[in-house]
Design an enzyme around this catalytic site. Structure first.
Site, PDB file in Angstrom:
ATOM      1  NE  ARG A 309      -4.032   0.104   1.914  1.00 50.13           N
ATOM      2  CZ  ARG A 309      -5.206   0.464   1.389  1.00 50.13           C
ATOM      3  NH1 ARG A 309      -5.448   1.742   1.137  1.00 50.13           N
ATOM      4  NH2 ARG A 309      -6.117  -0.428   1.108  1.00 50.13           N
ATOM      5  CD  GLU A 695      -6.915   2.870   6.862  1.00 51.35           C
ATOM      6  OE1 GLU A 695      -5.873   2.274   7.180  1.00 51.35           O
ATOM      7  OE2 GLU A 695      -7.644   2.531   5.908  1.00 51.35           O
TER       8      GLU A 695
END
Length: 742
Positions: A309, A695
């Site tokens: 990621r 997030e």
């Protein structure tokens, strides 16, 4: 319609009155509980030569000492089978080699002190740079590439090189790790656990005990915070409690003290990045080559997907024609680093934001202009091949912040202030966020739910997501009430447990509202379709319709399921369409810095964030504010330190309490914090047009770090590039000022 209403958190009253129950509170409702305490290694790396548990058993109140010999199944608590539950080689200071069970926690503690362990110390790698030099790596080494980087750099007018380093971060949730395990009369192992991933906890407990998953039930009532730290890390603790309960026939409670939690559990990965970047005459990015090395600690845990990621977020909101990104995971003798809010995204994004902040003065371009001229536009794709949908929202949010934040006027005011103040300077920066939503691992993008409608018209829902204070349960109640067309008071939610909804994914990746909301909606729609078919066009009140339908033998419950469509990912090639959509945001921050000490405070922050059509605006605002402050803590305050000396304390975590690890408090909050949700931002193909919000806001805090860079630069000569450590603590800011003055 409940969806879209600004409602308080469903447990808000319980939270503020102290009536909300957490895992460890259940101990007081359970009889004959034993307490577990670890026997921890004082060495960062050593071979366990001998363990003598006899002295511990002589301590009053000690019932049993658990060691590797007691494990009936697999002595491993990780999904990669590289995390022995009871190790014969310890890999970090605090690594538990045994667990003592006592009638009281004090008895267990004294018993743990009495256990005799002989160690043979081995060389330890502590710093990330040491691991790089020693080529101490583990796991995959993925590459994200597009175009021809060498050609792009050769053709670029301006080429710069540098290194960007960033520290990890401690989760410091209010509730430390806790599990309570018992075995019922049928041999069923029941574990109450503070876990973000009950299914994985269930699987690890089962394989440690040598059982099938249907022998183990895991329930998560609620968590006092998680932030990713309870996605993978709870499993071993739950397994120890379950092993103790199985062997003694008594309930076993395991709750870590704050010091044990800090020293025994993983953090956000620290990263080291070396890079080369090229720009054209207009300041447009042409090429980027970078090597990102994460500090994985002693085992893999979630380091591979975190790194993946990170590599997929180095571009952030910017189009870069030629890209080559290398990733690798260092093995160090520290806690196994793990998931943390953003899951590698913040570390990847920080690389490009640091590059732009450092290069802007060298290019002679205002950082605000440099960033905006490199934004993605319609039709462009990421380096891993996913087309960026709705990139105009970045520009729209950016312009809204510029307008409502009076950025141009305030820049002039700051310039005037700085000219008049020799020892105090201010800085202002604006930064964007583009964050992909979905799990990297495609299979995790699924969820289940169970919805019951009772004869009196009341509704009970159970889904696979866990509540850690983020408001997931609140949103699920709103989705159910809206779908069924009933008042919110008709709907109640049951605790998350594996015997109600199986095979669930972790409550992580900001996807829980999307996934579980889709599953809840699916279950409610199944029930509603049956009721409508039975009603056959008649206009019947809900309670009456349900009662009639029951008498007519209409099924009034349903299992719902949701899978995210349209995503695919090739982890070997690091190419595909891994994300359902991107969440966007923009923040502007203004800071003031004291030139004598480096002390700084944030004067004002303006945020515009894209949450689609909010399911629950009050919850979303809370997540944006909380995420931003947590990101600000990571970037400016929270300084993890390990003993890197060659002495006997090598590898010891030095910041192992609230007195030595600085967390954001009221004094660190911005004097003025303005948050707005981006309007007209409906997202297609998701629950009620909403977007994830857990997030992405954390990375809005880049604006504070970049504002500090601007303020530091004001102390030095114009046009100089400012290198700023991360975290940019007052000490780090002071030394950056000194370098600028020199």
């Amino acid at each position: 319609m409940s969806v879209g209403q600004a409602l308080p958190h469903e447990s808000a009253a319980l939270h503020v009155t102290g009536h909300a129950l957490y895992t460890d509170d259940l101990v007081h409702r359970t009889h004959h509980v034993l307490h577990a305490h670890p026997v921890c290694s004082p060495h960062a790396h050593a071979r366990v030569a001998r363990i003598d548990t006899g002295p511990a058993l002589e301590v009053e109140g000690v019932v049993r000492v658990l060691t590797a010999d007691d494990v009936p199944g697999v002595n491993d608590s990780g999904t990669k089978h590289d995390e022995p539950l009871f190790p014969d080689i310890v890999m970090f200071v605090g690594h538990a080699v045994a667990w003592v069970l006592g009638e009281t926690l004090e008895a267990a503690r004294l018993g743990a002190e009495a256990v005799e362990v002989d160690y043979e110390p081995l060389p330890a790698i502590v710093a990330l740079t040491e691991a790089i030099e020693a080529e101490s790596f583990q796991g995959n080494q993925p590459v994200v590439a597009r175009g021809d980087v060498d050609q792009g750099l050769t053709g670029a007018t301006h080429v710069f090189t540098g290194v960007t380093e960033m520290a990890g971060q401690e989760h410091f949730y209010l509730e430390t790790h806790a599990s309570l395990a018992l075995v019922d009369e049928a041999g069923q192992v029941f574990v109450q656990c503070s876990t973000q991933h009950p299914t994985e906890t269930q699987e690890i407990v089962a394989h440690v005990l040598g059982l099938h998953s249907h022998h183990v039930t895991v329930q998560c009532l609620r968590m006092g915070g998680g932030f990713g730290g309870k996605e993978m890390q709870p499993h071993g603790f739950a397994a120890v409690a379950a092993l103790g309960a199985t062997l003694t026939g008594r309930p076993v409670r395991l709750r870590l003290s704050r010091t044990h939690d800090l020293t025994m559990t993983g953090k956000r990965h620290g990263f080291h990045a070396s890079w080369r970047v090229g720009f054209d005459d207009d300041g447009c990015l042409q090429a980027l080559e970078a090597t990102l090395t994460s500090d994985g600690g002693w085992s893999l845990d979630l380091s591979e997907p975190v790194l993946a990621r990170a590599l997929c977020h180095v571009d952030n909101a910017y189009w870069i024609p030629h890209v080559r990104l290398h990733g690798r995971i260092a093995r160090t003798h520290k806690t196994s680093q793990t998931a943390f809010r953003g899951f590698g995204g913040p570390q990847g994004m920080l690389v490009i934001e640091d590059i732009l902040g450092r290069c802007a003065p060298l290019l002679g371009i205002d950082p605000v202009a440099l960033r905006s001229r490199n934004f993605y536009v319609d039709g462009q794709a990421t380096p891993y091949g996913q087309v960026v949908r709705h990139p105009e929202r970045i520009a729209r949010a950016w312009q809204q912040v510029l307008d409502t934040g009076r950025i141009a006027a305030r820049q002039a005011e700051i310039a005037e202030f700085n000219a008049a103040h020799e020892h105090t300077k201010r800085g202002l920066a604006v930064t964007p966020v583009k964050f992909g939503i979905s799990f990297n691992f495609t299979s995790f993008n699924q969820a289940g739910a169970l919805v019951h409608v009772y004869k009196d018209g009341s509704v009970l829902i159970n889904h696979g997501g866990t509540e850690m204070g983020q408001g997931l349960h609140t949103k699920m109640l709103q989705v159910a009430a809206t779908t069924l067309g009933v008042p919110l008071t008709k709907v109640r939610l049951a605790p998350t447990r594996t015997d109600k909804v199986p095979n669930t994914s972790a409550t992580a990746a900001s996807s829980s509202s999307d996934l579980n909301g889709g599953a809840v909606k699916d279950a409610c729609e199944q029930i509603l379709a049956r009721l409508r078919a039975y009603a056959d066009g008649r206009d019947v009140a809900w309670d009456e319709l349900v009662r009639e339908a029951y008498l007519a033998r209409v099924q009034l419950w349903a299992a719902g399921f949701y899978r995210t469509e349209g995503i695919h990912w090739d982890p070997a090639a690091m190419q595909g369409h891994p994300f359902k959509y991107f969440a966007y945001g923009v923040a502007a921050a203004e800071v003031e810095v004291d030139g004598f000490t480096g002390a700084h405070h944030t004067r004002r922050v303006d945020i515009v964030h894209d949450v689609g059509d909010s399911l629950s605006p009050l919850v979303d605002l809370g997540q944006i504010e909380g995420g931003f402050v947590q990101g600000m803590g990571w970037l400016t305050l929270e300084d993890l330190r390990w003993d890197e000396s060659d002495g006997p304390g090598r590898g010891r975590l030095l910041t192992q309490s609230a007195s030595t690890y600085k967390l954001p408090s009221l004094s660190e909050l911005p004097d003025e914090l303005n948050v707005a949700l981006l309007e007209h931002a409906t997202e297609d193909g998701v629950v009620h047009g909403s977007k994830a919000v857990g997030e992405p806001p954390l990375m809005l805090a880049f604006s504070v770090r970049e504002a500090l860079r601007e303020a530091v630069g004001a102390f030095g000569r114009p046009g100089a590039s400012v290198e700023l450590a991360s975290p940019a603590t007052p000490e780090a800011v002071f030394w950056a000022i000194e370098r600028g003055r020199g």
